[in-house]
Every structure is written in C-alpha cells, then in structure tokens.
Design a protein around this motif. Structure first.
Motif, short mmCIF file in Angstrom:
data_model
loop_
_atom_site.label_atom_id
_atom_site.label_comp_id
_atom_site.label_asym_id
_atom_site.label_seq_id
_atom_site.Cartn_x
_atom_site.Cartn_y
_atom_site.Cartn_z
N MET A 20 0.84 -1.20 0.00
CA MET A 20 0.00 0.00 0.00
C MET A 20 0.87 1.25 0.00
SD MET A 20 -3.14 -1.07 0.00
CE MET A 20 -4.12 0.33 0.56
N LEU A 21 0.37 2.28 -0.65
CA LEU A 21 1.03 3.58 -0.65
C LEU A 21 0.25 4.54 0.23
CD1 LEU A 21 1.71 4.05 -4.49
CD2 LEU A 21 3.34 3.26 -2.76
N HIS A 22 0.97 5.37 0.99
CA HIS A 22 0.32 6.35 1.84
C HIS A 22 0.53 7.73 1.22
CE1 HIS A 22 -0.67 3.51 5.02
NE2 HIS A 22 0.52 2.96 4.78
N ILE A 23 -0.58 8.37 0.83
CA ILE A 23 -0.54 9.68 0.21
C ILE A 23 -1.48 10.61 0.98
CG2 ILE A 23 -0.06 8.65 -2.06
CD1 ILE A 23 -2.97 9.40 -2.83
N THR A 24 -1.61 11.83 0.50
CA THR A 24 -2.58 12.77 1.07
C THR A 24 -3.54 13.19 -0.03
OG1 THR A 24 -0.95 13.61 2.64
CG2 THR A 24 -2.88 14.99 2.21
N CYS A 25 -4.82 13.17 0.26
CA CYS A 25 -5.84 13.62 -0.69
C CYS A 25 -6.73 14.64 -0.01
CB CYS A 25 -6.67 12.44 -1.20
SG CYS A 25 -7.97 12.91 -2.36
N ASN A 26 -6.75 15.85 -0.58
CA ASN A 26 -7.54 16.95 -0.01
C ASN A 26 -7.25 17.15 1.48
OD1 ASN A 26 -8.58 17.32 -2.53
ND2 ASN A 26 -10.69 16.82 -2.01
N GLY A 27 -5.96 17.01 1.82
CA GLY A 27 -5.51 17.27 3.17
C GLY A 27 -5.67 16.12 4.13
N GLN A 28 -6.21 15.00 3.68
CA GLN A 28 -6.44 13.86 4.56
C GLN A 28 -5.59 12.67 4.14
OE1 GLN A 28 -8.45 14.30 7.23
NE2 GLN A 28 -8.71 16.41 6.49
N PRO A 29 -5.07 11.88 5.10
CA PRO A 29 -4.28 10.69 4.75
C PRO A 29 -5.14 9.70 3.95
CG PRO A 29 -4.08 11.21 7.09
CD PRO A 29 -5.20 12.06 6.57
N LEU A 30 -4.52 9.07 2.99
CA LEU A 30 -5.22 8.09 2.15
C LEU A 30 -4.25 6.98 1.77
CD1 LEU A 30 -7.81 7.35 0.49
CD2 LEU A 30 -6.77 8.60 -1.42
N ALA A 31 -4.68 5.76 1.95
CA ALA A 31 -3.90 4.60 1.52
C ALA A 31 -4.44 4.10 0.20
CB ALA A 31 -3.95 3.50 2.58
N VAL A 32 -3.56 3.92 -0.78
CA VAL A 32 -3.94 3.41 -2.10
C VAL A 32 -3.06 2.22 -2.43
CG1 VAL A 32 -4.75 5.67 -2.89
CG2 VAL A 32 -2.37 5.00 -3.30
N SER A 33 -3.49 1.42 -3.36
CA SER A 33 -2.75 0.22 -3.73
C SER A 33 -1.48 0.56 -4.50
CB SER A 33 -3.63 -0.71 -4.55
OG SER A 33 -4.04 -0.06 -5.75
N ASP A 34 -0.49 -0.27 -4.40
CA ASP A 34 0.72 -0.10 -5.22
C ASP A 34 0.32 -0.08 -6.70
OD1 ASP A 34 2.33 -0.14 -2.99
OD2 ASP A 34 2.70 -2.30 -3.09
N GLY A 35 0.89 0.85 -7.44
CA GLY A 35 0.56 0.95 -8.85
C GLY A 35 -0.64 1.83 -9.14
N ALA A 36 -1.28 2.39 -8.12
CA ALA A 36 -2.43 3.27 -8.34
C ALA A 36 -2.01 4.50 -9.14
CB ALA A 36 -3.03 3.69 -7.01
N THR A 37 -2.91 4.99 -9.98
CA THR A 37 -2.60 6.16 -10.79
C THR A 37 -3.40 7.37 -10.32
OG1 THR A 37 -4.31 5.72 -12.44
CG2 THR A 37 -2.16 4.68 -12.78
N LEU A 38 -2.95 8.52 -10.76
CA LEU A 38 -3.56 9.77 -10.33
C LEU A 38 -5.03 9.85 -10.72
CD1 LEU A 38 -3.40 12.66 -9.20
CD2 LEU A 38 -2.57 13.39 -11.44
#
Length: 269
Positions: free
Chosen positions: A1-19
């Motif tokens: 899993m990748l940990h990113i930020t979306c609209n100021g909130q933490p978000l976990a997405v799958s490896d290989g997820a695209t924008l």
C-alpha cells in the motif's frame, strides 16, 4: 500500500495506483486535479508521500478541506512553513496593501498590519482598496480584504504611527518586517530602530518604484545581513512623476517574494 494525502487527509492506495483513477474514486465529478502543486490531466503513477487535490468546480468544499484546496498550487511543503510564520507590514499604501494580499494568498499564518491613515480616492489608482473602503481605516479595510482572501490566517491590526518609540513593541514578534512607507525619514527610522534593537528580524524595504519606467529596473538587493531593498532605488515620486499601479505592484511583488524566501531560509547573496 502507498500512503498519500488527498484533499488534506491521509489516504492509503494500492501499489501501482494512478492519479486519475484515484481522483475519480475520491470525487467522480472532479474537474481539477492537482499533484504536488501542479495541475495536470496526465494519468501518472502515484508514489508514497504524494499530495493530490481533487476539486469540483462551482462547488463550495467543506470547511476542513477548503484550506488545503487554497494551498494546493503551492510548491510542496511551503504551506506548512509559512503557516507558522509572522510577518509585519509597516504602511498599507501601494506597497503594503498589495504585499498583504500576496502574503495572505501565500498562507502566512500571522500578519501584523500597521498604518495610521484612512482610505481616500487618490489611493485607488494603485492601492488594494475598493470604492466601498473609502473613509475606512486602512488597517480595517485591509483586514476585511484578507479575511475574504484567506480566513485561515491571523490578522492583527494597529492603527497608529510607527516611530522609534513603538516599532519594537509592534513588530518584535515578527520573523520578517516589510517596510512600505512613503516618507524617506520614516523608512530610515523604522529600519535603523529594528536593526539596532532586535537581533532576529529581517527587514524587506522598498525604494524607487514611481513612474512607468522599465519593470526590469526593479530588483532585490541585500544591503546588510538583515536588510533587503527592493526597487530601482532611484525613481521616487516627484512633481511630474507619479505613482502608478503596475510598477508599484512589481515592487510589492519583489518584497512579498523576498519575505517568502526568508521564511523558507533562502537569502540573497
């Protein structure tokens, strides 16, 4: 899993997820997608630590998301730094009123505004005021505008004349002070007082922006270890040489940008 930020909130997405797929999952009607400060329609692969902002045009976002959306086009990590900073603006005329608006848009967390004057019709040719502000104290008018620009910052106002007796009391908590007076004697008094009586304040002053000469003549120069001067240092207002919005705004932009650079620990040589 990748940990990113979306609209100021933490978000976990799958490896290989695209924008694009991630953005559409979060907001199906997204019309603006920003990745690490850059608006793009490309469907690039996301990486850990990325910050994305997903906006639906014409829709007011929730209050807890609005600040993040406002700062989404900033260079990454700038918002966090400047939100903790305090900048003083001495004088709210053509330079100061425009500097204040730029720093509010940049997200400087605490602005201290000082001016003794009121808005009159002759100010409207270059200062950041509207007809509705005529007769208002410049501090109150500027604070009103800044709260419309950015409700997430603290705006402190003092409607007084600045001199050697009160300069440190007014600006002592500031990281940077932008000098924006018209009177050369007042400029010199403020600069000399703050340099002599404080050890931490950096000062960004304006000198020479009258008329409609080349914008390329306006530059930023480091004059002392804690003093920077913006302008051409020559063209003062005089009989036959007025103050015009374009060149005054260019100089104000120099001052606001130098203040930002100093808050980010970047100095001119």
């Amino acid at each position: 899993m990748l940990h990113i930020t979306c609209n100021g909130q933490p978000l976990a997405v799958s490896d290989g997820a695209t924008l694009q797929e991630t953005a559409r999952q979060q907001l199906p009607n997204a019309s603006v997608i920003i990745l690490n400060g850059f608006q793009t329609n490309a469907d690039v692969q996301l990486h850990a630590g990325d910050s994305i902002t997903v906006i639906e045009k014409g829709v007011m976002p929730p209050a807890d998301v609005l600040e993040h959306m406002m700062a989404a086009r900033h260079t990454p990590h700038v918002h966090t730094r400047v939100k903790q900073a305090c900048v003083g603006i001495a004088g709210l005329g053509g330079l100061g009123s425009n500097i204040a608006a730029m720093l509010a848009r940049t997200g400087v967390g605490h602005l201290i505004l000082v001016d003794f004057d009121t808005v009159d019709p002759s100010n409207l040719n270059r200062q950041n005021y509207f007809i509705s502000h005529l007769g208002m104290e410049k501090t109150a008018a500027t604070a009103q505008l800044l709260h419309e620009i950015n409700p997430f910052i603290t705006v402190e106002t003092h409607t007084v004349r600045v001199d050697a007796s009160n300069a440190v009391a007014l600006f002592g908590s500031c990281d940077v002070v932008c000098e924006a007076f018209d009177n050369p004697d007042c400029k010199a008094e403020l600069v000399s007082t703050l340099l002599a009586q404080t050890e931490h304040i950096r000062i960004v002053a304006g000198s020479g922006m009258a008329g409609y000469g080349s914008s390329n003549e306006i530059v930023t120069k480091r004059r002392m270890s804690r003093l920077y001067v913006c302008g051409d240092e020559t063209t003062a207002a005089a009989n036959g040489v007025g103050l015009m919005a374009p060149r005054v705004s260019v100089c104000a932009g120099h001052q606001a940008n130098m203040a930002l650079r100093l808050l980010l620990d970047i100095e001119e040589v």
